[in-house]
Scaffold this motif. Structure first.
Motif, PDB file in Angstrom:
ATOM      1  N   GLY A 258      17.096  38.402  54.853  1.00 53.30           N
ATOM      2  CA  GLY A 258      16.816  37.335  53.907  1.00 53.30           C
ATOM      3  C   GLY A 258      16.732  37.716  52.444  1.00 53.30           C
ATOM      4  O   GLY A 258      16.346  36.889  51.616  1.00 53.30           O
TER       5      GLY A 258
ATOM      6  N   GLN B 268      20.626  40.275  56.094  1.00 56.10           N
ATOM      7  CA  GLN B 268      20.234  39.670  57.365  1.00 56.10           C
ATOM      8  C   GLN B 268      18.730  39.451  57.469  1.00 56.10           C
ATOM      9  O   GLN B 268      18.274  38.620  58.248  1.00 56.10           O
TER      10      GLN B 268
ATOM     11  N   HIS C  25      18.305  37.832  60.801  1.00 60.30           N
ATOM     12  CA  HIS C  25      19.258  36.782  61.166  1.00 60.30           C
ATOM     13  C   HIS C  25      20.328  37.385  62.068  1.00 60.30           C
ATOM     14  O   HIS C  25      21.015  38.324  61.693  1.00 60.30           O
TER      15      HIS C  25
END
Length: 107
Positions: free
Chosen positions: A73, A71, A5
């Motif tokens: 998940g 980031q 992300h």
């Protein structure tokens, strides 16, 4: 493999001072911002009181890895529960104390 992300260039950040084993640390928590809504913690910074000391380097490197887990998940609760604990159930490390802030924000 799950994609990482990408965090916004501008994000909310809060700093918390903690003490662990008579050492002082600063925990920085970065959150994405969606319009007027602040999202979950997606970035963790952890620094010891004495910059560039062995303790500071280990704390910082651990926080970088924690940030990457978020980031990619990994659920914050999984990170928190994976950390070592003292016999009384409290976090055994400053990184474990920082991980507690990940789940406190979700409750």
């Amino acid at each position: 493999m799950t994609r990482r992300h990408r965090l916004a260039d501008r994000r909310a950040h809060e700093t918390v001072a903690i003490e662990h084993d008579e050492q002082r640390y600063k925990v920085g928590l970065g959150r994405d911002v969606f319009g007027s809504r602040v999202g979950p913690v997606m970035e963790v910074f952890l620094n010891a009181q004495k910059a560039n000391s062995h303790l500071d380097v280990l704390a910082s490197d651990g926080a970088i890895l924690m940030s990457m887990l978020l980031q990619y998940g990994c659920p914050p609760a999984d990170i928190f529960h994976a950390m070592k604990r003292n016999p009384d159930g409290s976090p055994a490390s400053p990184l474990g104390r920082a991980a507690a802030y990940l789940v406190e924000g979700d409750q």
